[in-house]
Design an enzyme around this catalytic site. Sequence first.
Site, PDB file in Angstrom:
ATOM      1  N   CYS A  76     -17.218  46.653 -38.595  1.00 28.78           N
ATOM      2  CA  CYS A  76     -17.383  45.188 -39.293  1.00 28.78           C
ATOM      3  C   CYS A  76     -16.299  43.992 -38.805  1.00 28.78           C
ATOM      4  O   CYS A  76     -15.406  44.055 -38.662  1.00 28.78           O
ATOM      5  CB  CYS A  76     -17.203  45.524 -40.830  1.00 28.78           C
ATOM      6  SG  CYS A  76     -17.271  43.945 -41.631  1.00 28.78           S
TER       7      CYS A  76
ATOM      8  N   CYS B 207     -10.953  41.200 -45.383  1.00 30.40           N
ATOM      9  CA  CYS B 207     -11.163  42.604 -46.209  1.00 30.40           C
ATOM     10  C   CYS B 207     -10.289  43.485 -45.911  1.00 30.40           C
ATOM     11  O   CYS B 207     -10.000  43.449 -44.631  1.00 30.40           O
ATOM     12  CB  CYS B 207     -12.600  42.915 -45.967  1.00 30.40           C
ATOM     13  SG  CYS B 207     -12.983  44.579 -46.780  1.00 30.40           S
TER      14      CYS B 207
ATOM     15  N   CYS C  92     -25.445  39.803 -42.374  1.00 32.52           N
ATOM     16  CA  CYS C  92     -23.980  40.409 -43.356  1.00 32.52           C
ATOM     17  C   CYS C  92     -23.212  41.332 -42.642  1.00 32.52           C
ATOM     18  O   CYS C  92     -23.693  41.996 -41.686  1.00 32.52           O
ATOM     19  CB  CYS C  92     -24.846  40.986 -44.573  1.00 32.52           C
ATOM     20  SG  CYS C  92     -25.602  39.932 -45.685  1.00 32.52           S
TER      21      CYS C  92
ATOM     22  N   LEU D 223     -22.963  53.714 -46.693  1.00 30.62           N
ATOM     23  CA  LEU D 223     -22.456  55.128 -46.371  1.00 30.62           C
ATOM     24  C   LEU D 223     -22.227  55.450 -44.914  1.00 30.62           C
ATOM     25  O   LEU D 223     -20.991  56.036 -44.634  1.00 30.62           O
ATOM     26  CB  LEU D 223     -23.710  56.029 -46.830  1.00 30.62           C
ATOM     27  CG  LEU D 223     -23.274  57.713 -46.713  1.00 30.62           C
ATOM     28  CD1 LEU D 223     -22.144  57.845 -47.836  1.00 30.62           C
ATOM     29  CD2 LEU D 223     -24.429  58.366 -47.383  1.00 30.62           C
TER      30      LEU D 223
ATOM     31  N   CYS E  42     -26.005  35.019 -49.477  1.00 32.68           N
ATOM     32  CA  CYS E  42     -25.249  36.329 -49.285  1.00 32.68           C
ATOM     33  C   CYS E  42     -23.838  35.668 -49.422  1.00 32.68           C
ATOM     34  O   CYS E  42     -23.531  34.855 -48.730  1.00 32.68           O
ATOM     35  CB  CYS E  42     -25.511  36.796 -47.744  1.00 32.68           C
ATOM     36  SG  CYS E  42     -24.495  38.016 -47.364  1.00 32.68           S
TER      37      CYS E  42
ATOM     38  N   GLU F 283     -17.453  32.522 -45.425  1.00 36.44           N
ATOM     39  CA  GLU F 283     -18.627  32.270 -44.998  1.00 36.44           C
ATOM     40  C   GLU F 283     -19.721  32.371 -46.081  1.00 36.44           C
ATOM     41  O   GLU F 283     -19.644  33.398 -46.763  1.00 36.44           O
ATOM     42  CB  GLU F 283     -19.140  32.873 -43.592  1.00 36.44           C
ATOM     43  CG  GLU F 283     -18.241  32.073 -42.661  1.00 36.44           C
ATOM     44  CD  GLU F 283     -18.490  32.924 -41.207  1.00 36.44           C
ATOM     45  OE1 GLU F 283     -18.706  32.078 -40.318  1.00 36.44           O
ATOM     46  OE2 GLU F 283     -18.633  33.822 -40.905  1.00 36.44           O
TER      47      GLU F 283
END
Length: 360
Positions: free
Chosen positions: A121, A114, A338, A220, A107, A94
Amino acid sequence: MDERINLYDLDYEELEAFLAGLGEPAFRARQLWTWLYRHYAADFESMSNLPKALRQKLAEVAPLDVLQPVSQMKSADGQTTKLLFQLGDGQLIETVRMDYEQRHTLCISTQAGCAMGCVFCATGQMGFFRHLSDGEIVAQVMHFARELSEDDLRVTNIVLMGMGEPLHNYDNTMAAIDRLTDHEGFNLGARRITLSSVGLVPAIRRFADEQRQVGLAVSLHAATDEERDRLIPINRRWKIGELMETLRYYIEKTGRQVTIEWALIAGENDTAEQAHRLGELLQGMLVHVNLIPLNPTAGYGGAPSSRARVAAFQQTLAGYGVSSTVRVRRGIDIQAGCGQLRDRTIQDRAQQLGLLGEEE
Ligand code: SAH
Ligand code: SF4
């Protein structure tokens, strides 16, 4: 076997060599480069200064439609568009376009899925399929550059915050950045590009040493190892202390401010203790903190922090002289924030194509 190549995978020298292999003189490379990166040509027919036979040959061996748009969603305010692309081998990625006054920010994704598995996420929850090639990263930009140019607009900024961890796909990501910043080509200022990383320590060092003008953001999300181990599995490999040391190295080497990303999760990393620990970690460093209330995802039970908690967190940081901004991810209504790049469409599509295992 598919013998076709993706022209966006080639740097200038490789394009020259490729054309030489087709018996073409060197100057053809400049012509083709200009069509690709100055005019964002969608096909070869429009390339009027190339001989017809060459155009036909290129259409056969190197078609430009390397990304097939599968579906598109627009946010209610019309300012955010998310596009699902299918790659040559069926993988799905995407890309998000955000329009805001004079800015047109993309983006973009660097991997299909991933491998880092951050628990909150959506991309991490789907797992890793493969790295994108440099050409597949570049092609996302060309698609939207073409679309914008139809309205006499240009891509002004790029954030590498789509699917994937850019520093896990280091070489292809940097090759794509080189292609996008080439002065004779697309010519986007490196300072207009921001790379977001989960914090791969050796890769950040290398990135610092290469002295690119590209901005760095680091996810972080927690200020103690105990907390970060829970949210971000890669923290078990590179602890916060080592990451902070590496960020200091980066800042010293480049003189550039680092953005610290922090998705605020109620009762998890929005506590007074985390805020104080974060203030202590960042005190005196050339950093700016982006506080983003969590976007809920299907595979994680956490909830976004309340406004009051967000404000208190920000105030605590200010007490340490650490600046921060509260951001609400754009395009939330189409799950184009995002890190939320996995919606029903991609799931349904992926199921259909047999790319995902059974949903648990
Ligand atoms: N892999 C890179 C870049 C892609 S993720 C990285 O992790 O930095 C882009 C950003 O979105 C990261 O800061 C990530 O932590 C954040 N993010 C992921 N899921 C999120 C969620 N559900 N809510 C808010 N931010 C999220
Ligand atoms: Fe990967 Fe970034 Fe998502 Fe973590 S937050 S799983 S590194 S895309």
